[in-house]
Enzyme design. Structure first.
Site, PDB file in Angstrom:
ATOM      1  N   HIS A 175       0.844  -1.200   0.000  1.00 39.09           N
ATOM      2  CA  HIS A 175       0.000   0.000   0.000  1.00 39.09           C
ATOM      3  C   HIS A 175       0.875   1.244   0.000  1.00 39.09           C
ATOM      4  O   HIS A 175       1.720   1.427   0.881  1.00 39.09           O
ATOM      5  CB  HIS A 175      -0.946  -0.020   1.207  1.00 39.09           C
ATOM      6  CG  HIS A 175      -2.000  -1.073   1.081  1.00 39.09           C
ATOM      7  ND1 HIS A 175      -2.415  -1.860   2.121  1.00 39.09           N
ATOM      8  CD2 HIS A 175      -2.733  -1.461  -0.006  1.00 39.09           C
ATOM      9  CE1 HIS A 175      -3.364  -2.692   1.692  1.00 39.09           C
ATOM     10  NE2 HIS A 175      -3.565  -2.468   0.401  1.00 39.09           N
ATOM     11  N   ALA A 176       0.648   2.085  -1.003  1.00 40.34           N
ATOM     12  CA  ALA A 176       1.565   3.178  -1.282  1.00 40.34           C
ATOM     13  C   ALA A 176       1.743   4.155  -0.120  1.00 40.34           C
ATOM     14  O   ALA A 176       2.853   4.590   0.171  1.00 40.34           O
ATOM     15  CB  ALA A 176       1.088   3.926  -2.533  1.00 40.34           C
ATOM     16  N   GLU A 178       1.573   3.809   3.053  1.00 41.31           N
ATOM     17  CA  GLU A 178       2.073   3.281   4.322  1.00 41.31           C
ATOM     18  C   GLU A 178       3.600   3.346   4.329  1.00 41.31           C
ATOM     19  O   GLU A 178       4.295   2.336   4.272  1.00 41.31           O
ATOM     20  CB  GLU A 178       1.521   1.854   4.520  1.00 41.31           C
ATOM     21  CG  GLU A 178      -0.004   1.853   4.580  1.00 41.31           C
ATOM     22  CD  GLU A 178      -0.680   0.488   4.384  1.00 41.31           C
ATOM     23  OE1 GLU A 178       0.016  -0.540   4.386  1.00 41.31           O
ATOM     24  OE2 GLU A 178      -1.924   0.459   4.241  1.00 41.31           O
ATOM     25  N   ARG A 230      -3.355   4.683  -2.060  1.00 45.98           N
ATOM     26  CA  ARG A 230      -3.191   3.343  -1.475  1.00 45.98           C
ATOM     27  C   ARG A 230      -2.916   2.256  -2.525  1.00 45.98           C
ATOM     28  O   ARG A 230      -2.082   1.384  -2.354  1.00 45.98           O
ATOM     29  CB  ARG A 230      -4.483   2.995  -0.724  1.00 45.98           C
ATOM     30  CG  ARG A 230      -4.656   1.540  -0.330  1.00 45.98           C
ATOM     31  CD  ARG A 230      -5.964   1.355   0.427  1.00 45.98           C
ATOM     32  NE  ARG A 230      -6.380  -0.023   0.573  1.00 45.98           N
ATOM     33  CZ  ARG A 230      -6.187  -0.761   1.669  1.00 45.98           C
ATOM     34  NH1 ARG A 230      -5.550  -0.248   2.697  1.00 45.98           N
ATOM     35  NH2 ARG A 230      -6.622  -1.995   1.733  1.00 45.98           N
ATOM     36  N   ARG A 248      -6.118  -7.070  -2.164  1.00 40.78           N
ATOM     37  CA  ARG A 248      -7.407  -7.725  -2.424  1.00 40.78           C
ATOM     38  C   ARG A 248      -7.347  -8.486  -3.735  1.00 40.78           C
ATOM     39  O   ARG A 248      -8.329  -9.015  -4.198  1.00 40.78           O
ATOM     40  CB  ARG A 248      -8.553  -6.684  -2.525  1.00 40.78           C
ATOM     41  CG  ARG A 248      -8.784  -5.844  -1.279  1.00 40.78           C
ATOM     42  CD  ARG A 248      -9.329  -6.654  -0.109  1.00 40.78           C
ATOM     43  NE  ARG A 248      -9.574  -5.819   1.062  1.00 40.78           N
ATOM     44  CZ  ARG A 248      -8.625  -5.390   1.896  1.00 40.78           C
ATOM     45  NH1 ARG A 248      -7.358  -5.754   1.720  1.00 40.78           N
ATOM     46  NH2 ARG A 248      -8.927  -4.639   2.933  1.00 40.78           N
ATOM     47  N   HIS A 300       2.530  -3.667   6.754  1.00 37.46           N
ATOM     48  CA  HIS A 300       1.583  -2.582   6.504  1.00 37.46           C
ATOM     49  C   HIS A 300       1.607  -1.604   7.675  1.00 37.46           C
ATOM     50  O   HIS A 300       2.328  -1.801   8.643  1.00 37.46           O
ATOM     51  CB  HIS A 300       0.159  -3.142   6.374  1.00 37.46           C
ATOM     52  CG  HIS A 300      -0.059  -3.971   5.143  1.00 37.46           C
ATOM     53  ND1 HIS A 300      -0.785  -3.527   4.075  1.00 37.46           N
ATOM     54  CD2 HIS A 300       0.366  -5.222   4.822  1.00 37.46           C
ATOM     55  CE1 HIS A 300      -0.817  -4.459   3.146  1.00 37.46           C
ATOM     56  NE2 HIS A 300      -0.124  -5.507   3.566  1.00 37.46           N
ATOM     57  N   SER A 301       0.801  -0.557   7.569  1.00 38.41           N
ATOM     58  CA  SER A 301       0.532   0.319   8.704  1.00 38.41           C
ATOM     59  C   SER A 301      -0.859   0.901   8.466  1.00 38.41           C
ATOM     60  O   SER A 301      -1.361   0.811   7.350  1.00 38.41           O
ATOM     61  CB  SER A 301       1.581   1.430   8.798  1.00 38.41           C
ATOM     62  OG  SER A 301       1.343   2.440   7.838  1.00 38.41           O
ATOM     63  N   GLU A 374       0.958  -4.835  11.077  1.00 41.40           N
ATOM     64  CA  GLU A 374       0.519  -3.439  10.928  1.00 41.40           C
ATOM     65  C   GLU A 374       1.341  -2.641  11.920  1.00 41.40           C
ATOM     66  O   GLU A 374       1.164  -2.777  13.132  1.00 41.40           O
ATOM     67  CB  GLU A 374      -0.970  -3.315  11.271  1.00 41.40           C
ATOM     68  CG  GLU A 374      -1.858  -3.937  10.212  1.00 41.40           C
ATOM     69  CD  GLU A 374      -2.714  -2.888   9.532  1.00 41.40           C
ATOM     70  OE1 GLU A 374      -2.182  -1.819   9.139  1.00 41.40           O
ATOM     71  OE2 GLU A 374      -3.915  -3.128   9.418  1.00 41.40           O
TER      72      GLU A 374
HETATM   73  C1  9B3 Z   1      -6.072  -7.234   4.829  1.00 41.06           C
HETATM   74  C2  9B3 Z   1      -6.064  -8.494   4.302  1.00 41.06           C
HETATM   75 CL1  9B3 Z   1      -7.057  -8.887   2.938  1.00 41.06          CL
HETATM   76  C3  9B3 Z   1      -5.274  -9.497   4.834  1.00 41.06           C
HETATM   77  N1  9B3 Z   1      -5.302 -10.758   4.319  1.00 41.06           N
HETATM   78  N2  9B3 Z   1      -4.475  -9.221   5.867  1.00 41.06           N
HETATM   79  C4  9B3 Z   1      -4.444  -7.980   6.371  1.00 41.06           C
HETATM   80  C5  9B3 Z   1      -5.232  -6.939   5.884  1.00 41.06           C
HETATM   81  C6  9B3 Z   1      -5.160  -5.579   6.466  1.00 41.06           C
HETATM   82  C7  9B3 Z   1      -4.575  -4.548   5.546  1.00 41.06           C
HETATM   83  C8  9B3 Z   1      -5.528  -4.287   4.372  1.00 41.06           C
HETATM   84  O1  9B3 Z   1      -5.162  -4.678   3.272  1.00 41.06           O
HETATM   85  O2  9B3 Z   1      -6.614  -3.730   4.550  1.00 41.06           O
HETATM   86  C9  9B3 Z   1      -4.343  -3.325   6.334  1.00 41.06           C
HETATM   87 SE1  9B3 Z   1      -3.711  -1.847   5.384  1.00 41.06          SE
HETATM   88 ZN    ZN Z   2      -1.833  -1.841   4.062  1.00 44.50          ZN
END
Ligand code: 9B3
Ligand code: ZN
Ligand code: ZN
Length: 416
Positions: A175-176, A178, A230, A248, A300-301, A374
């Site tokens: 995610h950009a 973060e 993002r 996703r 991530h964050s 995170e």
């Molecule tokens: C989301 C997913 Cl789909 C996963 N498998 N594990 C962690 C997350 C949380 C991150 C997201 O993509 O929303 C947080 Se930025």
């Molecule tokens: Zn993220």
């Protein structure tokens, strides 16, 4: 984005004291909906008024009693007067300016290189330098390229003669916005080639692959155009909205509840699983190394959590308890050494149902130790974590990585 702004009137809601404020577009507010009616109102506001939503990631996740972090651009007064809120940040424009400035062109000019954020060009340069300075242990692996044709370079950190060691994979910058994530991958790599005892032990048993920026196009875009971007930067044929949420886009209950099939959504799942070159590159690499990679980590964050599968369903993973104990131990170490609290648990139950994530996909591929971290913070600065916090944020995450890596070695390799 100079100050448009709006006033927010005072009100007396329940027992909360709410004061009169002026709200500007470079503020970030924290608002907690107290009723279902307020939830609906907040959802409307965050879809309609060009509001930048920091938390949760998409309006459909807004719930009662859970703070929403957002940057309002044009509040309807009727809306504003119905809420109590707290100002989290007052001057995001200034903070962004500060964090993108003094990115020196000579990466190692000062000892604080790792305590600053770096542009994409700087990170590419750093990758190059790192491999040149430590040719005996660091190699660069090109795993693919981005939508805009930027290379996806991973570092392979490996010591000793043994050729076919087991491995750890760690990726950053899916995610950009973060930014602490790529900073962590750099911090982490530094600690691996400046070894200490734990690291030496880990490297004697495992190789480490580090992908510092999985979404280079998005990262670049956060430096040049929109700090809060993002997704990646791919164009879809049937919409003017840009970008797919790479977390996703993996093939794990792809595009079910918790993702969106709308290209304008921040959690757009893409046209099909692995439709994006970035996720496809990582998936291809892991598929072709699935017998060696035993630990998958993705950074991530923000919100301070150590998550493990599943996020794409509420079902428990087959080794749920094992993962839970590992995450708990890692969180305890962070608490003990850094006096900071991280939540831990299966993603679906700990944050929200979210399909198509890389951790669940890697887990289903057979990598039984799979975690999403995170990092800091819990919302004080959110995505704009000041550079002065980088070292603590990275060190505490590093201790968690070490704790988990040592456990994986213990569980999967006979003592030598
Ligand atoms: C989301 C997913 Cl789909 C996963 N498998 N594990 C962690 C997350 C949380 C991150 C997201 O993509 O929303 C947080 Se930025
Ligand atoms: Zn993220
Ligand atoms: Zn050993």
């Amino acid at each position: 984005m100079k100050a448009l702004l709006i006033l927010i009137v005072l009100m007396n809601l329940d027992k909360n004291k709410c004061f009169a404020f002026l709200s500007f577009s470079d503020q970030v507010l924290s608002i907690t909906a107290k009723t279902q009616e307020q939830v609906e109102l907040l959802k409307n506001v965050s879809t309609q008024y060009e509001t930048v939503l920091w938390q949760p990631v998409s309006p459909e996740y807004i719930k009662e009693e859970e703070p929403v972090h957002l940057s309002p651009s044009a509040f309807a007064q009727s809306f504003a007067s119905r809420f109590c809120f707290r100002v989290l940040l007052d001057n995001t424009n200034e903070m962004i300016e500060l964090q993108t400035r003094n990115d020196s062109t000579d990466p190692r000019s000062s000892s604080s290189y790792y305590e600053r954020y770096h542009s994409l060009e700087d990170i590419y340069y750093w990758i190059n330098r790192t491999t040149q300075e430590h040719p005996e242990m660091v190699k660069v692996v090109l795993i693919g390229s981005s939508y805009e044709k930027r290379p996806l370079y991973a570092l392979k950190i490996s010591v000793g003669e043994k050729q076919d060691k087991k491995a750890i994979w760690i990726d950053c910058g899916i995610h950009a916005r973060e930014w602490i994530s790529p900073a962590f991958c750099m911090w982490f790599s530094l600690s691996y080639y400046n070894q200490n005892q734990d690291i030496t032990h880990i490297l004697n048993h495992m190789d480490v692959y580090v992908l510092p920026v999985m979404n280079p196009d998005g990262y670049k875009y956060t430096w040049t155009t929109n700090r809060m971007w993002r997704k990646n930067r791919s164009y879809s044929t049937d919409s003017s909205c840009v970008g797919v949420d790479l977390n996703r886009n993996f093939d794990a209950n792809w595009c079910t509840e918790g993702a969106s099939d709308k290209p304008c959504s921040e959690i757009y799942c893409g046209a099909f699983p692995e439709s994006e070159p970035e996720s496809e590159a990582v998936a291809n690499f892991l598929r072709s190394h699935k017998d060696s990679v035993q630990l998958y980590l993705t950074i991530h964050s923000y919100s301070q959590m150590l998550l493990f599968p599943y996020s794409c369903t509420l079902d428990e993973a087959e080794n749920h308890n094992e993962l839970l104990v590992m995450a708990q131990e890692a969180a305890q170490k962070i608490r003990r050494y850094y006096r900071n609290t991280y939540k831990y648990g299966a993603g679906g139950k700990t944050i929200y149902l979210a399909p198509g994530g890389s951790d669940d996909w890697a887990y289903n591929l057979g990598i039984k130790y799979s975690f999403t971290f995170e990092l800091q913070d819990r919302g004080r600065y959110g995505f704009l974590l000041p550079p002065s916090h980088i070292s603590k944020a990275c060190n505490e995450a590093l201790i968690a990585v070490k704790t988990i890596a040592l456990r994986v070695i213990e569980k999967t390799q006979a003592p030598q």
